[in-house]
Enzyme design. Sequence first.
Site, PDB file in Angstrom:
ATOM      1  CE  LYS A   3       0.418   4.047 -11.905  1.00 29.48           C
ATOM      2  NZ  LYS A   3       0.169   2.641 -11.677  1.00 29.48           N
ATOM      3  CD  GLN A  51      -7.243  -2.425 -12.164  1.00 31.43           C
ATOM      4  OE1 GLN A  51      -6.419  -3.312 -12.341  1.00 31.43           O
ATOM      5  NE2 GLN A  51      -7.262  -1.717 -11.047  1.00 31.43           N
ATOM      6  CB  VAL A  67      -2.019   9.795  -5.197  1.00 29.69           C
ATOM      7  CG1 VAL A  67      -1.145  10.514  -4.172  1.00 29.69           C
ATOM      8  CG2 VAL A  67      -3.473   9.798  -4.748  1.00 29.69           C
ATOM      9  CD  GLN A 116      -4.431  -8.462 -11.220  1.00 30.64           C
ATOM     10  OE1 GLN A 116      -5.463  -8.727 -10.643  1.00 30.64           O
ATOM     11  NE2 GLN A 116      -3.951  -7.234 -11.228  1.00 30.64           N
ATOM     12  CG  MET A 120       1.670   7.956  -5.339  1.00 31.52           C
ATOM     13  SD  MET A 120       2.748   7.782  -3.936  1.00 31.52           S
ATOM     14  CE  MET A 120       2.818   9.487  -3.409  1.00 31.52           C
ATOM     15  CG  LEU A 166      -1.864  -1.180   1.358  1.00 33.84           C
ATOM     16  CD1 LEU A 166      -2.752  -1.000   2.599  1.00 33.84           C
ATOM     17  CD2 LEU A 166      -2.718  -1.390   0.127  1.00 33.84           C
ATOM     18  CG  HIS A 167       1.129   3.315  -3.316  1.00 35.80           C
ATOM     19  ND1 HIS A 167       0.091   4.075  -3.787  1.00 35.80           N
ATOM     20  CD2 HIS A 167       1.224   2.259  -4.167  1.00 35.80           C
ATOM     21  CE1 HIS A 167      -0.401   3.541  -4.885  1.00 35.80           C
ATOM     22  NE2 HIS A 167       0.253   2.420  -5.137  1.00 35.80           N
ATOM     23  CD  GLU A 168       0.563   8.871   1.493  1.00 32.34           C
ATOM     24  OE1 GLU A 168      -0.486   9.532   1.577  1.00 32.34           O
ATOM     25  OE2 GLU A 168       1.082   8.305   2.468  1.00 32.34           O
ATOM     26  CG  HIS A 221      -3.038   1.211  -2.374  1.00 36.22           C
ATOM     27  ND1 HIS A 221      -1.691   0.991  -2.519  1.00 36.22           N
ATOM     28  CD2 HIS A 221      -3.652   0.505  -3.356  1.00 36.22           C
ATOM     29  CE1 HIS A 221      -1.497   0.174  -3.541  1.00 36.22           C
ATOM     30  NE2 HIS A 221      -2.659  -0.131  -4.069  1.00 36.22           N
TER      31      HIS A 221
HETATM   32  O1  PAF Z   1      -5.305  -2.506  -9.180  1.00 31.50           O
HETATM   33  C1  PAF Z   1      -5.025  -3.538  -8.538  1.00 31.50           C
HETATM   34  O2  PAF Z   1      -4.303  -3.508  -7.547  1.00 31.50           O
HETATM   35  C2  PAF Z   1      -5.555  -4.874  -9.008  1.00 31.50           C
HETATM   36  O3  PAF Z   1      -5.545  -4.976 -10.382  1.00 31.50           O
HETATM   37  C3  PAF Z   1      -6.933  -5.215  -8.408  1.00 31.50           C
HETATM   38  C4  PAF Z   1      -8.011  -4.260  -8.890  1.00 31.50           C
HETATM   39  C5  PAF Z   1      -6.867  -5.199  -6.903  1.00 31.50           C
HETATM   40  C6  PAF Z   1      -7.359  -6.614  -8.853  1.00 31.50           C
HETATM   41  O4  PAF Z   1      -6.449  -7.575  -8.425  1.00 31.50           O
END
Ligand code: PAF
Length: 291
Positions: free
Chosen positions: A158, A162, A185, A70, A193, A42-44, A46
């Site tokens: 970002k 997706q 961000v 993925q 980020m 996790l970063h800013e 998130h």
């Molecule tokens: O953006 C992400 O971190 C991933 O692609 C997600 C949406 C959590 C799906 O695994």
Amino acid sequence: MKILPEPNRSDGAAGSAAELRSWKREIAPDKVVGLVATMGALHEGHRSLIRRARQQCDLVALTIFVNPTQFGPGEDYSNYPRTRDQDLEIARAEEVDLVWFGNSDEMYPDDFATRIELPSLSAQLCGESRPHFFAGVCLIVLKLFHLFEPDRAYFGEKDYQQLVNIERMTRDLDLDLEVVRCPIVREADGLAMSSRNVNLNPAARKEALALSRSLFRARELWMEGEECPVQIRQQATALYSSAVELDYFEVVDRDHLVALERIEPGRGAVICVAATIDGVRLIDNIQLEPR
Ligand code: PAF
């Protein structure tokens, strides 16, 4: 803050879906649930998703799962940063109600057979070099939507392609939730980020700035009146050094991600870029607002 699966379980992570369902039955009825789905590290960026969810929802659920579907062969699945303790600290500081760690054996048992595909939104841009990627993202996100039944789910701009895939899947399948877009961000110097930024050494970190700079330059050109994607691309990417292995720099329609021959001033566009720098693949984008 609840952590699932319970950290002291003897069987490791298995059973997290069942545990989640019973947690939800006890805690979540009648509450507005916000979901922040992540792969951890996790970063800013998130943090900003969590904060937005915190403001708008009664309960905030954070998922941390490096989703194998993925990643393609030879990609960085095993290398993807995993920083559980640090992630839990951030989750606590941001007053997350539930942190859920996914388990791939449980999420994808051996006889798992389902695919989710949005061909018109997933073949271009990142889909050209990562053909499996959006099917993998949509699959896990749909599973998470079913498991958590959130009222709102928060995703960053970002990962623009997706985001558009998830929004369209949500609409097409009549899923009963709101997908909330959250702005990119950036570091003080402009770098977007990303969890992958930790894999950049100092020299590569400097080179990586070329991406955001090229996007800022492109937006300037647009603001100055340039409407031709070829011109914008040429001038903006002229800034790149040989350290930037460009995958694509495309001016596309915001909703359909189709490459444009001309940007209509009244409609605007989005520019998406992807490049590998010293082995680290980075993406970024910028909105060209209608003018
Ligand atoms: O953006 C992400 O971190 C991933 O692609 C997600 C949406 C959590 C799906 O695994």
